[in-house]
Design a protein around this motif. Structure first.
Motif, short mmCIF file in Angstrom:
data_model
loop_
_atom_site.label_atom_id
_atom_site.label_comp_id
_atom_site.label_asym_id
_atom_site.label_seq_id
_atom_site.Cartn_x
_atom_site.Cartn_y
_atom_site.Cartn_z
N PHE A 93 0.24 -0.63 -0.32
CA PHE A 93 0.23 0.51 -0.18
C PHE A 93 0.50 1.05 0.46
N LEU A 94 2.52 0.74 -0.71
CA LEU A 94 2.34 2.60 -0.49
C LEU A 94 2.88 2.74 -2.00
N ARG A 95 3.52 3.92 -2.46
CA ARG A 95 3.73 3.85 -3.65
C ARG A 95 4.90 3.76 -4.53
N VAL A 96 5.08 3.71 -5.36
CA VAL A 96 6.37 2.97 -5.55
C VAL A 96 7.65 4.22 -5.63
N GLU A 97 7.31 4.99 -5.60
CA GLU A 97 8.45 6.32 -5.38
C GLU A 97 8.70 6.16 -4.15
N GLN A 98 7.11 6.34 -2.93
CA GLN A 98 7.85 6.24 -1.33
C GLN A 98 8.33 5.00 -1.46
N VAL A 99 8.30 4.18 -2.09
CA VAL A 99 9.42 2.21 -1.56
C VAL A 99 10.79 2.59 -1.76
N LEU A 100 10.80 3.71 -3.10
CA LEU A 100 12.77 3.91 -3.31
C LEU A 100 13.29 4.85 -2.73
N ARG A 101 12.44 5.86 -2.10
CA ARG A 101 12.49 7.19 -2.72
C ARG A 101 12.92 6.64 -0.49
N TYR A 102 12.63 6.09 0.58
CA TYR A 102 12.67 5.52 2.23
C TYR A 102 14.64 4.98 2.26
N ALA A 103 14.73 3.86 0.81
CA ALA A 103 15.55 3.51 1.07
C ALA A 103 16.54 3.79 0.43
N LEU A 114 18.90 5.22 -12.10
CA LEU A 114 17.93 3.42 -11.97
C LEU A 114 16.29 3.66 -12.27
N TYR A 115 15.45 4.55 -12.37
CA TYR A 115 14.10 4.46 -13.17
C TYR A 115 14.46 3.99 -14.37
N ASP A 116 15.02 4.84 -15.64
CA ASP A 116 14.85 4.42 -16.36
C ASP A 116 15.91 2.79 -16.34
N ILE A 117 16.66 2.71 -16.47
CA ILE A 117 17.04 0.65 -16.32
C ILE A 117 16.44 -0.01 -16.04
N CYS A 118 15.34 -0.01 -15.20
CA CYS A 118 14.65 -0.88 -14.55
C CYS A 118 12.93 -0.72 -14.93
N ARG A 119 13.35 0.21 -16.38
CA ARG A 119 12.23 0.48 -16.55
C ARG A 119 10.70 0.31 -15.95
N ILE A 120 11.25 1.79 -14.66
CA ILE A 120 10.44 1.75 -13.92
C ILE A 120 9.71 3.22 -13.28
N ARG A 121 10.15 4.16 -14.52
CA ARG A 121 9.46 5.42 -14.37
C ARG A 121 7.98 5.52 -14.52
N HIS A 122 7.14 5.06 -15.31
CA HIS A 122 6.35 5.08 -15.48
C HIS A 122 5.26 4.24 -13.93
N LEU A 123 5.76 3.84 -13.57
CA LEU A 123 5.07 3.51 -12.11
C LEU A 123 4.88 3.27 -11.25
N ALA A 124 5.64 4.72 -10.34
CA ALA A 124 6.07 5.51 -9.76
C ALA A 124 5.17 5.79 -8.97
N GLN A 125 4.30 6.34 -9.27
CA GLN A 125 3.16 6.71 -8.90
C GLN A 125 1.50 5.34 -8.49
N ARG A 126 2.54 4.35 -8.71
CA ARG A 126 1.84 2.83 -8.54
C ARG A 126 1.39 2.68 -7.05
N THR A 128 2.51 -0.86 -4.49
CA THR A 128 2.77 -2.18 -4.66
C THR A 128 1.62 -3.34 -5.12
N ASN A 129 0.79 -3.08 -4.55
CA ASN A 129 -0.71 -3.56 -4.27
C ASN A 129 -1.32 -3.70 -6.00
N GLN A 130 -1.21 -3.32 -6.74
CA GLN A 130 -1.11 -3.01 -8.22
C GLN A 130 -0.19 -2.94 -8.99
#
Length: 328
Positions: A93-103, A114-126, A128-130
């Protein structure tokens, strides 16, 4: 200097040998894949390298520093080594950008890359349970990379992924090695994942390292039928068929030896003057090739060919290439 050295690693659990005197080295930026059937000790070996499992005997050295096991330190793990397990977890129940920001310990520019290499930029506001399984895995991988590891250990990263997510993850792992200069070792059951990726492959059986070589060596010159089966179909020829097919090659196999040949290496000829005559008993079409089953001299052989128009009941001749004869 050797980047990684695994020396005589042995692990006993409840009287059973999980790992038996495993030794190998890995150079920096060299890509190594570990293959073996379920229960062969692959994951345990990877966890031992990561410092998450304490070996009964032997040592692991990373850049001339000994890797300590969990009985030797309060928090298991090794600085500079990231391990992605099959049971990775993300905060719910955290957004992806929150998960990565905390660590995060990276700069804004490094995190953006890193967002670009892992192909996750479009997921930043999603949340984790989605996320799909493949998306969650890439987030978990990005989370590990926030620590800027020197070595990345991947335990079955492609399992349970559909073709689309698997192809994306393969590209991500390739870019991690090349763009972030991280040395990678992975485990996979799928030969298509390892043969096209690895510089070297380690084959494990019942806790033992039974073969090490380049993908071409492992595929074309397996030490046993077990090792051969890990990387695709094969024909194991014995008796009259073995004698008939090897006579034109001038080969004289020793008594008790078997000839192993991959289906795509068997040649088809229009008549018996160029091989051993047989009858087609089965044809399976796979688009770019067909798999042909042939009965001859009381045995059967499987052939992969790009030829079309071969039907059940056709008479064909079979021969072997001169450069792909391998006895086990």
């Amino acid at each position: 200097m050797r980047f990684l050295e695994v020396s005589g690693i042995t692990l006993q659990e409840r009287g059973n040998a999980v790992l038996q005197n495993i030794s190998f080295t890995q150079q920096q930026f060299q890509k190594i894949a570990i293959a073996g059937e379920t229960g062969s000790g692959k994951s345990t070996l990877l966890q031992t390298i990561a410092g998450l499992v304490q070996p009964t005997a032997g040592e692991v050295w990373l850049e001339e520093n000994r890797v300590k096991g969990p009985t030797e330190k309060l928090v298991p793990g090794t600085p500079g080594v990231a391990y992605l397990s099959q049971q990775f977890e993300l905060p719910k129940f955290l957004r992806v950008e929150q998960v990565l920001r905390y660590a995060n310990k990276l700069s804004v520019e490094e995190l953006d890359r890193l967002y670009d290499i892992c192909r996750i930029r479009h997921l930043a506001q999603r949340q984790t349970n989605q996320l799909s399984g493949g998306e969650r895995q890439r987030i978990a991988l990005a989370r590990l990379l926030l620590t800027s590891p020197k070595m990345l250990l991947l335990d079955e990263p492609f399992s349970n992924l559909d073709l689309g997510h698997k192809q994306v993850l393969k590209s991500v792992i390739r870019d991690i090695a090349e763009e972030l200069s991280i040395t990678c070792t992975l485990i996979s059951h799928d030969p298509l994942d390892t043969l096209s990726w690895a510089d070297e492959i380690l084959v494990m059986q019942a806790g033992k390292l039974i073969q090490r070589g380049t993908p071409a060596q492992i595929y074309q010159q397996p030490v046993s039928a077990y090792a051969a089966a890990l990387f695709g179909d094969y024909n194991l020829l014995t008796g009259p068929l073995l004698k008939a097919l090897t006579q034109p090659l001038g080969a004289r196999p020793k008594k008790g030896r078997q000839l192993l040949v991959r289906p795509e290496d068997v040649k088809l000829a229009p008549d018996a003057r160029n091989g051993v005559n047989g009858t087609v008993t089965g044809v399976k079409f796979f688009g770019s090739y067909s798999e042909i089953n042939i009965s001859l001299l009381g045995s059967s052989i499987t052939v992969i060919t790009g030829e079309s128009g071969i039907l059940v009941g056709n008479s064909v001749a079979v021969s072997l290439p001169t450069d792909r004869v391998w006895y086990i």
